[in-house]
Design a protein around this motif. Structure first.
Motif, PDB file in Angstrom:
ATOM      1  N   GLU A  81     -18.303   0.702  -0.126  1.00 49.55           N
ATOM      2  CA  GLU A  81     -18.580  -0.016  -1.372  1.00 49.55           C
ATOM      3  C   GLU A  81     -19.473   0.825  -2.277  1.00 49.55           C
ATOM      4  O   GLU A  81     -19.290   0.870  -3.480  1.00 49.55           O
ATOM      5  CB  GLU A  81     -19.263  -1.341  -1.057  1.00 49.55           C
ATOM      6  CG  GLU A  81     -18.365  -2.343  -0.370  1.00 49.55           C
ATOM      7  CD  GLU A  81     -19.112  -3.599   0.029  1.00 49.55           C
ATOM      8  OE1 GLU A  81     -20.201  -3.861  -0.521  1.00 49.55           O
ATOM      9  OE2 GLU A  81     -18.590  -4.323   0.884  1.00 49.55           O
ATOM     10  N   ASP A  82     -20.449   1.462  -1.677  1.00 52.70           N
ATOM     11  CA  ASP A  82     -21.327   2.385  -2.383  1.00 52.70           C
ATOM     12  C   ASP A  82     -20.671   3.759  -2.260  1.00 52.70           C
ATOM     13  O   ASP A  82     -20.469   4.258  -1.148  1.00 52.70           O
ATOM     14  CB  ASP A  82     -22.708   2.374  -1.729  1.00 52.70           C
ATOM     15  CG  ASP A  82     -23.686   3.335  -2.374  1.00 52.70           C
ATOM     16  OD1 ASP A  82     -23.252   4.228  -3.125  1.00 52.70           O
ATOM     17  OD2 ASP A  82     -24.885   3.198  -2.106  1.00 52.70           O
ATOM     18  N   ARG A  83     -20.339   4.393  -3.358  1.00 54.71           N
ATOM     19  CA  ARG A  83     -19.587   5.655  -3.327  1.00 54.71           C
ATOM     20  C   ARG A  83     -20.308   6.759  -2.563  1.00 54.71           C
ATOM     21  O   ARG A  83     -19.699   7.738  -2.167  1.00 54.71           O
ATOM     22  CB  ARG A  83     -19.276   6.114  -4.749  1.00 54.71           C
ATOM     23  CG  ARG A  83     -18.326   5.176  -5.464  1.00 54.71           C
ATOM     24  CD  ARG A  83     -18.163   5.518  -6.931  1.00 54.71           C
ATOM     25  NE  ARG A  83     -17.569   6.806  -7.201  1.00 54.71           N
ATOM     26  CZ  ARG A  83     -16.263   7.032  -7.298  1.00 54.71           C
ATOM     27  NH1 ARG A  83     -15.415   6.038  -7.116  1.00 54.71           N
ATOM     28  NH2 ARG A  83     -15.817   8.239  -7.574  1.00 54.71           N
ATOM     29  N   ARG A  84     -21.620   6.594  -2.362  1.00 53.51           N
ATOM     30  CA  ARG A  84     -22.369   7.616  -1.621  1.00 53.51           C
ATOM     31  C   ARG A  84     -22.143   7.500  -0.119  1.00 53.51           C
ATOM     32  O   ARG A  84     -22.385   8.435   0.623  1.00 53.51           O
ATOM     33  CB  ARG A  84     -23.871   7.496  -1.917  1.00 53.51           C
ATOM     34  CG  ARG A  84     -24.210   7.844  -3.356  1.00 53.51           C
ATOM     35  CD  ARG A  84     -25.631   7.517  -3.653  1.00 53.51           C
ATOM     36  NE  ARG A  84     -25.783   6.055  -3.570  1.00 53.51           N
ATOM     37  CZ  ARG A  84     -26.932   5.410  -3.596  1.00 53.51           C
ATOM     38  NH1 ARG A  84     -28.051   6.071  -3.694  1.00 53.51           N
ATOM     39  NH2 ARG A  84     -26.985   4.097  -3.536  1.00 53.51           N
ATOM     40  N   LYS A  85     -21.719   6.344   0.340  1.00 51.94           N
ATOM     41  CA  LYS A  85     -21.502   6.138   1.773  1.00 51.94           C
ATOM     42  C   LYS A  85     -20.054   6.430   2.131  1.00 51.94           C
ATOM     43  O   LYS A  85     -19.130   5.982   1.448  1.00 51.94           O
ATOM     44  CB  LYS A  85     -21.850   4.702   2.179  1.00 51.94           C
ATOM     45  CG  LYS A  85     -23.313   4.420   2.166  1.00 51.94           C
ATOM     46  CD  LYS A  85     -23.590   3.093   2.793  1.00 51.94           C
ATOM     47  CE  LYS A  85     -25.090   2.862   2.807  1.00 51.94           C
ATOM     48  NZ  LYS A  85     -25.442   1.631   3.468  1.00 51.94           N
ATOM     49  N   ARG A  86     -19.905   7.177   3.210  1.00 49.88           N
ATOM     50  CA  ARG A  86     -18.571   7.456   3.723  1.00 49.88           C
ATOM     51  C   ARG A  86     -18.384   6.655   5.004  1.00 49.88           C
ATOM     52  O   ARG A  86     -19.267   6.621   5.857  1.00 49.88           O
ATOM     53  CB  ARG A  86     -18.420   8.953   3.988  1.00 49.88           C
ATOM     54  CG  ARG A  86     -18.520   9.764   2.694  1.00 49.88           C
ATOM     55  CD  ARG A  86     -18.533  11.254   2.932  1.00 49.88           C
ATOM     56  NE  ARG A  86     -17.431  11.660   3.777  1.00 49.88           N
ATOM     57  CZ  ARG A  86     -17.466  12.730   4.572  1.00 49.88           C
ATOM     58  NH1 ARG A  86     -18.536  13.489   4.607  1.00 49.88           N
ATOM     59  NH2 ARG A  86     -16.440  13.055   5.305  1.00 49.88           N
ATOM     60  N   LEU A  87     -17.245   6.026   5.119  1.00 46.36           N
ATOM     61  CA  LEU A  87     -16.929   5.235   6.303  1.00 46.36           C
ATOM     62  C   LEU A  87     -15.859   5.959   7.115  1.00 46.36           C
ATOM     63  O   LEU A  87     -14.936   6.555   6.564  1.00 46.36           O
ATOM     64  CB  LEU A  87     -16.416   3.851   5.905  1.00 46.36           C
ATOM     65  CG  LEU A  87     -17.391   2.980   5.114  1.00 46.36           C
ATOM     66  CD1 LEU A  87     -16.698   1.707   4.647  1.00 46.36           C
ATOM     67  CD2 LEU A  87     -18.611   2.653   5.949  1.00 46.36           C
ATOM     68  N   VAL A  88     -15.994   5.877   8.414  1.00 44.86           N
ATOM     69  CA  VAL A  88     -15.026   6.498   9.323  1.00 44.86           C
ATOM     70  C   VAL A  88     -14.295   5.364  10.027  1.00 44.86           C
ATOM     71  O   VAL A  88     -14.908   4.379  10.429  1.00 44.86           O
ATOM     72  CB  VAL A  88     -15.738   7.389  10.371  1.00 44.86           C
ATOM     73  CG1 VAL A  88     -14.714   8.111  11.243  1.00 44.86           C
ATOM     74  CG2 VAL A  88     -16.670   8.370   9.699  1.00 44.86           C
ATOM     75  N   ARG A  89     -12.992   5.530  10.180  1.00 46.82           N
ATOM     76  CA  ARG A  89     -12.218   4.511  10.894  1.00 46.82           C
ATOM     77  C   ARG A  89     -11.111   5.163  11.710  1.00 46.82           C
ATOM     78  O   ARG A  89     -10.644   6.260  11.406  1.00 46.82           O
ATOM     79  CB  ARG A  89     -11.661   3.475   9.937  1.00 46.82           C
ATOM     80  CG  ARG A  89     -10.564   3.987   9.046  1.00 46.82           C
ATOM     81  CD  ARG A  89      -9.922   2.843   8.260  1.00 46.82           C
ATOM     82  NE  ARG A  89      -9.056   3.373   7.238  1.00 46.82           N
ATOM     83  CZ  ARG A  89      -9.082   3.020   5.977  1.00 46.82           C
ATOM     84  NH1 ARG A  89      -9.932   2.116   5.574  1.00 46.82           N
ATOM     85  NH2 ARG A  89      -8.244   3.566   5.126  1.00 46.82           N
ATOM     86  N   LEU A  90     -10.697   4.468  12.735  1.00 44.68           N
ATOM     87  CA  LEU A  90      -9.624   4.884  13.622  1.00 44.68           C
ATOM     88  C   LEU A  90      -8.290   4.738  12.889  1.00 44.68           C
ATOM     89  O   LEU A  90      -8.085   3.784  12.152  1.00 44.68           O
ATOM     90  CB  LEU A  90      -9.654   3.961  14.847  1.00 44.68           C
ATOM     91  CG  LEU A  90      -8.887   4.309  16.093  1.00 44.68           C
ATOM     92  CD1 LEU A  90      -9.385   5.621  16.685  1.00 44.68           C
ATOM     93  CD2 LEU A  90      -9.058   3.189  17.127  1.00 44.68           C
ATOM     94  N   THR A  91      -7.382   5.681  13.092  1.00 34.59           N
ATOM     95  CA  THR A  91      -6.033   5.581  12.526  1.00 34.59           C
ATOM     96  C   THR A  91      -5.071   5.137  13.621  1.00 34.59           C
ATOM     97  O   THR A  91      -5.445   5.028  14.793  1.00 34.59           O
ATOM     98  CB  THR A  91      -5.564   6.957  11.989  1.00 34.59           C
ATOM     99  OG1 THR A  91      -5.499   7.861  13.100  1.00 34.59           O
ATOM    100  CG2 THR A  91      -6.486   7.473  10.899  1.00 34.59           C
TER     101      THR A  91
END
Length: 161
Positions: A98-108
């Motif tokens: 949501e905050d462009r500075r934060k990167r989220l990692v997720r499983l594909t």
């Protein structure tokens, strides 16, 4: 040319001891454990380090790099390298939060498929190791390793010598 023989009292005092350095023994144990897991994972397309990361992503869903690093007890730089490799191989995706500075990692989907293949093999490696060590030794080692992981390396310098 004359051979020069060096002398240190401490090293002479421990010469007859087979294992002197704790760090050396821990590295040797780590190599053995990694080999066992690698053999069990076989042709799975991920190794034990990647498996641990993918398992965390399975539990978290989407997670920030900072939280993932804390959970894996590693620094962000090391985690970023590992995530980058898994992103290139298609096992994880990195998206903006949501905050462009934060990167989220997720499983594909590929990461999930790799987990489905690797988990039974990992469980077998765990079973074999548990059987070889015995339940009491297994528990004692886990307890000792957790204690080691919680040590503050800076504390050794704070002592009064």
């Amino acid at each position: 040319m004359t051979d020069r023989r060096y002398h240190l009292d401490y090293l002479e005092a421990v010469r007859s001891q087979r294992h002197v350095c704790f760090a050396e023994q821990l590295r040797a144990a780590n190599r053995t454990i990694n080999k066992l897991y690698t053999e069990h994972l076989g042709d799975a397309d991920i190794g034990i380090a990647q498996l641990s990361l993918l398992i965390r992503l399975y539990y978290f869903g989407e997670v920030t790099m900072s939280r993932l690093a804390r959970n894996l007890e590693t620094d962000r730089t090391t985690l970023a390298r590992n995530v980058q490799l898994l992103e290139r191989s298609g096992h994880v995706a990195v998206v903006e939060g949501e905050d462009r500075r934060k990167r989220l990692v997720r499983l594909t989907d590929k990461g999930f498929d790799s987990l489905k293949i690797a988990i039974p093999r990992w469980q077998e490696a765990q079973r074999v190791l548990h059987e070889r060590l015995g339940g009491e030794q297994w528990g004692d080692l886990f307890k000792g390793l957790r204690l080691l992981a919680s040590l503050d390396p800076g504390e050794s310098r704070d002592r009064d010598d």
